[in-house]
Write an enzyme that holds these catalytic residues in place. Structure first.
Site, PDB file in Angstrom:
ATOM      1  N   HIS A   1       0.852  -1.188   0.000  1.00 46.03           N
ATOM      2  CA  HIS A   1       0.000   0.000   0.000  1.00 46.03           C
ATOM      3  C   HIS A   1       0.882   1.230   0.000  1.00 46.03           C
ATOM      4  CE1 HIS A   1      -0.147   1.148   4.554  1.00 46.03           C
ATOM      5  NE2 HIS A   1       0.982   0.557   4.281  1.00 46.03           N
TER       6      HIS A   1
ATOM      7  N   CYS B   1       6.146   6.131   3.822  1.00 47.88           N
ATOM      8  CA  CYS B   1       4.896   5.416   3.541  1.00 47.88           C
ATOM      9  C   CYS B   1       4.153   6.020   2.352  1.00 47.88           C
ATOM     10  CB  CYS B   1       3.995   5.397   4.766  1.00 47.88           C
ATOM     11  SG  CYS B   1       4.685   4.428   6.120  1.00 47.88           S
TER      12      CYS B   1
END
Length: 140
Positions: free
Chosen positions: A14, A33
């Site tokens: 992700h 991230c």
């Protein structure tokens, strides 16, 4: 009240990225991230069911049925997938662990009741993104 838990595992990729923000702000808030090319985790999901043991079996819930339920409705949908692109129930949602566990709850909560002979209910979900980072959810 007795609490019974089942551990399942899956791998998924992700990225955390808010499309309403600039690339710079996404990197500032989400750090690595927000990597353009995604990143992955080895997730651990702990599903806890509560109830009283069935007098005929001694089970709060049949763990084989619980495992099959989790694998069919969750693991098979997310394992080795991109949570942002491949998972229908995550469409238009930020693929955070917090949002993911809420979606898991929506899927599992009614189905746990269906497989319970003795009115067991879903108590909590604990989702480990890393060995040191996890979220725990008890429903709304």
């Amino acid at each position: 009240m007795i609490y019974v838990s089942r551990l399942e595992h899956f791998n998924a990729a992700h990225k955390l990225f808010n499309p309403n923000w600039s690339l710079a702000k996404n990197k500032e808030v989400f750090g690595p991230c927000a990597n353009t090319n995604w990143h992955g985790h080895n997730y651990e999901l702990i599903v806890t069911v509560k109830g009283m043991p069935d007098p005929d079996t001694g089970f709060v819930i049949d763990l084989k049925k619980l495992s099959t339920l989790i694998r069919t409705h969750i693991i098979d949908k997310v394992d080795h997938k991109n949570l942002n692109l491949d998972v229908a129930f995550m469409e238009d949602k930020l693929a955070s662990t917090e949002n993911l566990v809420v979606e898991f709850w929506k899927i599992l909560e009614p189905r746990v009741k269906e497989i319970s002979k003795n009115n067991a209910t879903l108590h909590s979900l604990k989702l480990y993104e890393t060995p040191r980072n996890y979220v725990e959810y008890f429903g709304e």
